[in-house]
Write an enzyme that holds these catalytic residues in place. Structure first.
Site, short mmCIF file in Angstrom:
data_model
loop_
_atom_site.label_atom_id
_atom_site.label_comp_id
_atom_site.label_asym_id
_atom_site.label_seq_id
_atom_site.Cartn_x
_atom_site.Cartn_y
_atom_site.Cartn_z
CE LYS A 6 -4.17 -1.86 1.36
NZ LYS A 6 -5.36 -2.01 2.09
CE LYS A 9 -6.21 -8.06 -2.11
NZ LYS A 9 -6.85 -8.06 -0.66
CE LYS A 41 -13.68 -4.01 0.40
NZ LYS A 41 -12.66 -4.10 1.30
N1 AQP Z 1 -9.05 -11.08 -4.10
C1 AQP Z 1 -9.23 -11.47 -2.87
N2 AQP Z 1 -9.25 -12.96 -2.98
C2 AQP Z 1 -9.63 -13.68 -1.65
N3 AQP Z 1 -9.92 -13.02 -0.56
C3 AQP Z 1 -9.91 -11.57 -0.40
N4 AQP Z 1 -10.28 -10.72 0.49
C4 AQP Z 1 -9.93 -9.52 0.13
N5 AQP Z 1 -9.81 -9.63 -1.25
C5 AQP Z 1 -9.64 -10.95 -1.58
C6 AQP Z 1 -10.40 -11.08 1.85
O1 AQP Z 1 -11.76 -10.55 2.15
C7 AQP Z 1 -11.67 -10.28 3.45
C8 AQP Z 1 -12.03 -8.93 3.95
O2 AQP Z 1 -11.20 -8.05 3.36
P1 AQP Z 1 -10.89 -6.51 3.77
O3 AQP Z 1 -11.95 -5.69 2.77
O4 AQP Z 1 -11.17 -6.23 5.24
O5 AQP Z 1 -9.46 -6.01 3.38
P2 AQP Z 1 -8.69 -6.16 2.47
O6 AQP Z 1 -7.93 -7.73 2.17
O7 AQP Z 1 -7.61 -5.11 2.10
O8 AQP Z 1 -9.42 -6.21 0.87
P3 AQP Z 1 -9.73 -5.47 -0.48
O9 AQP Z 1 -10.81 -5.85 -1.21
O10 AQP Z 1 -8.37 -5.50 -0.95
O11 AQP Z 1 -10.00 -4.10 0.13
P4 AQP Z 1 -9.00 -2.62 0.08
O12 AQP Z 1 -9.01 -2.50 -1.47
O13 AQP Z 1 -10.02 -1.57 0.44
O14 AQP Z 1 -7.62 -2.64 0.48
C9 AQP Z 1 -10.27 -10.53 4.02
O15 AQP Z 1 -10.20 -11.59 4.85
C10 AQP Z 1 -9.40 -10.39 3.02
O16 AQP Z 1 -8.22 -11.44 2.97
#
Ligand code: AQP
Length: 340
Positions: free
Chosen positions: A116, A201, A204
């Site tokens: 990040k 990955k 969102k």
């Molecule tokens: N691409 C993914 N594949 C599998 N699991 C995923 N998770 C997130 N992206 C994937 C899992 O979803 C849970 C909640 O995630 P989060 O939103 O709290 O945080 P994150 O991992 O940072 O998710 P994002 O979508 O990537 O959000 P942003 O873009 O805001 O940082 C976790 O268990 C995560 O592993």
């Protein structure tokens, strides 16, 4: 003798529209896990603040959208506790305590922070300290409930290990205060990749929306996005699972397997001799069916904000009751004077 079920904690930050990655990595297990675990499903709104300003997020809307998706995916408020993190102040209070038992060097090793930080640096953005510190708040989220198991995607594995380390450090000084949680990571689907960059990955917050399938995407967008998804140029084209050499196809296979609940090996037998274009049609068809049902249920919940707020209120009361017990033990053992 009352036998307690093991405790499960899972959370998603409402930092934007939830993706099929969030669903496959965690939410798809939530409904069935309610039978064997005491489940707490948290909407981690304080975590979303680390990026909310940058993403110009309407947090209130995003929280209610997320809550509706939790319900649509089969979480039952009569079986599980559904709550919003900021409604339970104990999370922030334990967060501070755990900061005093965490090391700068261990946070600096967190891969997600490094990634990040790199993205922010490239975009010449300032990085807030919360982005560095948030794994400690995550540790507090988990440890407050004496959690046994945390279903997460692969990207969060390191944070669960950090949580265990902090808990172990605290316990070695003060006795068995915290349960050491285990992560639950499935073999397939624990890291769904971006559609156009299948070595990255799916997230969102990706600025390129074509990389991401959102749970609330309309059917037209799904067709477009999957048709544009990167595959490979192997001649003759062949469908098989090879994450290194065929990341695009392997990613689509993982998505298909997760939403149809079918083993990849069984899918591969059915897909023998199928062209990539035909394969994409199958993927589109399955995702569309799956999202149609999910969105139908979502819409039913989303239009009733009074009901959603009731669920959040009742969940907060139950979560507060549980978290206060742990926080009191921590305060007592540290010699912090409480009023009661
Ligand atoms: N691409 C993914 N594949 C599998 N699991 C995923 N998770 C997130 N992206 C994937 C899992 O979803 C849970 C909640 O995630 P989060 O939103 O709290 O945080 P994150 O991992 O940072 O998710 P994002 O979508 O990537 O959000 P942003 O873009 O805001 O940082 C976790 O268990 C995560 O592993």
């Amino acid at each position: 003798m009352i036998l307690h079920k093991p405790i499960l904690f899972s959370a998603i930050q409402p930092s934007g529209n939830l993706t099929i990655g969030n669903y496959i990595g965690t939410m798809r297990y939530w409904s069935s896990m309610q039978e064997n675990y005491d489940c707490l499903y948290c909407i981690a709104d304080l975590h979303a603040l680390t990026t909310a300003q940058k993403n110009r997020l309407n947090l209130k809307k995003s929280i209610l959208d997320t809550l509706s998706l939790y319900l649509a995916s089969g979480v039952d408020p009569n079986k599980s506790i559904i709550f919003i993190q900021s409604h339970v102040h104990e999370h922030s209070q334990l967060n501070w305590i755990l900061n005093c038992f965490s090391e700068f060097s261990e946070l600096f090793r967190m891969t997600q922070f490094k990634q990040k930080r790199k993205i922010a640096k490239n975009a010449i953005q300032k990085i807030n300290t919360a982005l560095f510190n948030y794994p400690i708040l995550m540790a507090a989220d988990i440890l407050l409930y004496q959690t046994n198991i945390v279903p997460v995607g692969k990207d969060q594995k390191q944070h669960i290990e950090l949580t265990r380390n902090i808990a172990h450090r605290f316990n070695s000084l003060y006795g068995d205060i915290f349960t050491l949680p285990e992560s639950l990571i499935s073999e397939y689907g624990s890291k769904i990749m971006s559609l156009l960059e299948p070595k990255k990955k799916m997230s969102k917050s990706d600025i390129n929306k074509k990389n991401v399938i959102y749970l609330l995407d309309d059917m037209h967008s799904i067709i477009k996005k999957i048709n544009n998804a990167v595959t490979d140029s192997e001649i003759p084209s062949k469908i098989y699972y090879d994450i290194e050499n065929k990341p695009g196809i392997s990613n689509l296979l993982e998505i298909l397997s997760a939403i149809t609940n079918q083993d990849i090996t069984i899918l591969l037998k059915e897909l023998e001799g199928v062209m990539y274009s035909e394969f994409k049609k199958i993927v589109i068809d399955s995702i569309s069916k799956f999202l149609y049902n999910l969105q139908k249920s979502y819409n039913n919940y989303r239009c009733d904000e009074t009901y959603l707020k009731k669920i959040a209120y009742e969940g907060a009361i139950k979560a507060q009751f549980k978290s206060k017990k742990t926080l009191k033990r921590v305060y007592d053992i540290l010699g912090i004077m409480t009023l009661n």
